[in-house]
Scaffold this active site. Sequence first.
Site, short mmCIF file in Angstrom:
data_model
loop_
_atom_site.label_atom_id
_atom_site.label_comp_id
_atom_site.label_asym_id
_atom_site.label_seq_id
_atom_site.Cartn_x
_atom_site.Cartn_y
_atom_site.Cartn_z
N THR A 81 0.81 -1.22 0.00
CA THR A 81 0.00 0.00 0.00
C THR A 81 0.84 1.27 0.00
O THR A 81 0.33 2.35 -0.31
CB THR A 81 -0.93 0.04 1.23
OG1 THR A 81 -0.13 0.11 2.43
CG2 THR A 81 -1.83 -1.18 1.27
N CYS B 15 2.45 2.93 9.53
CA CYS B 15 1.50 3.08 10.64
C CYS B 15 2.21 2.93 11.98
O CYS B 15 3.35 2.46 12.07
CB CYS B 15 0.41 2.00 10.56
SG CYS B 15 -0.46 1.90 8.99
N CYS C 174 -2.39 0.66 15.12
CA CYS C 174 -3.30 1.10 14.05
C CYS C 174 -4.50 0.15 13.94
O CYS C 174 -4.33 -1.08 13.89
CB CYS C 174 -2.56 1.16 12.72
SG CYS C 174 -3.61 1.77 11.37
N ARG D 99 4.03 6.73 2.96
CA ARG D 99 3.19 7.83 3.41
C ARG D 99 2.56 7.50 4.76
O ARG D 99 2.25 6.34 5.04
CB ARG D 99 2.06 8.10 2.40
CG ARG D 99 2.53 8.27 0.97
CD ARG D 99 1.35 8.59 0.03
NE ARG D 99 0.26 7.62 0.16
CZ ARG D 99 0.22 6.45 -0.46
NH1 ARG D 99 1.24 6.07 -1.22
NH2 ARG D 99 -0.81 5.65 -0.30
N CYS E 263 -0.21 6.89 7.57
CA CYS E 263 -1.58 6.39 7.55
C CYS E 263 -2.55 7.49 7.99
O CYS E 263 -2.29 8.20 8.98
CB CYS E 263 -1.70 5.18 8.48
SG CYS E 263 -3.37 4.55 8.70
N CYS F 203 -4.35 6.17 11.72
CA CYS F 203 -3.65 6.21 13.02
C CYS F 203 -2.73 7.42 13.16
O CYS F 203 -2.22 7.67 14.25
CB CYS F 203 -2.88 4.92 13.25
SG CYS F 203 -1.48 4.66 12.12
#
Length: 386
Positions: A43, A47, A51, A76, A78, A81
Amino acid sequence: MVDTEIAMPNREEGEFWRASYWDAVATRDRDMDGVFFYAVMSTGIYCRPSCPSKRPRRENVVFFRAREAAEGAGFRPCKRCKPESINQRDASSQLVEKVCRYIDTHPDEPATLETLGRALGVSPFYLQRTFKALTGITPRAYADSRRLNSLKAGLREGRSVTRSLYDAGYGSSSRLYERASSQLGMTPARYRKQGSGVTIHYTIAATPIGRMLLAATDRGICLIHFGDAIATLEQELRIEYPKAEIIRADRKLGEHVKTLRAIIQGEHAAELPLDIQATAFQRRVWQALQAIPRGATKSYSKIAADIGHPKAARAVARACAANPVAVAIPCHRVVREDGDTGGYRWGLERKKKLLALEGQTPVARGSRTLRGTSEAKPKLPATVTN
């Protein structure tokens, strides 16, 4: 998977921390927020451990000790969270890392709480409580595992037994030599030969949950693995005992195979002799697993409470993963706190099928025990580490 962002001085320490990190992700442990971050390669998102999003597959996860490292690798934050909003590395996690670094760099010093507390400027009581709360083990247990890993490395590299013992910090007394023998499951001299002089018979048989490799010494069963490919199973056995004399003996081990098939089917079965070694903690965990009735399950935290270490759920998970004799010691009967099946070394589908098969059979009176000491509760061979 190789995670270069949390590279350690050696492979064993890296594996120790990665196992702890994954356990924290699997249980959404809030206490580990700020200690590390995990990123999901499929993805591109990173996190915090707690999370609430759906748990990713283990093979898609990498760990980072700093969010800057995760972002530098292209991940990137999340949106659920918000890992960028939490304080990085609280004082407790920093203390744990300092303890580990001190133990690693002072192998000749005893890892007493007084020595560690004096060196790091904290009280022994606070140090012990903090370390165990975050890792599930004591500083002494960590030091023992590091010393054992060092001894193994020296022996595998061909160094003499005496030098390897000294380099690992065991000293020269016969008592420490005997302790090293207990931890290795054999004398250091024999371990240096990597099974040389030991004969191991094995067989590969079909079971309701797939192919099973069963291996045994003259003392008892030493390995039970499951897999799909015969060549892979045989390779795992030879990696485990590279210099042992390994002989296929289907007929010789036929009765053990029948017993294990019965266990898998959830039936009452005869006792099995085992030839395995364990730390004292692993022994307690494995005995607790054997006490779980067929058709029932317990959580990692319940097992931890049963053995008197209620905060050691992650250490219990590691002990389950280290079980060398699948099914004989039923680590498949341990599930997560939320009732989720959780992971299994031999595959989640096998675990689900095992539990389903056991659920179809009424629990027989009494508990199946394995040959070992004369205790009334489920038994393991007496050889343990301290």
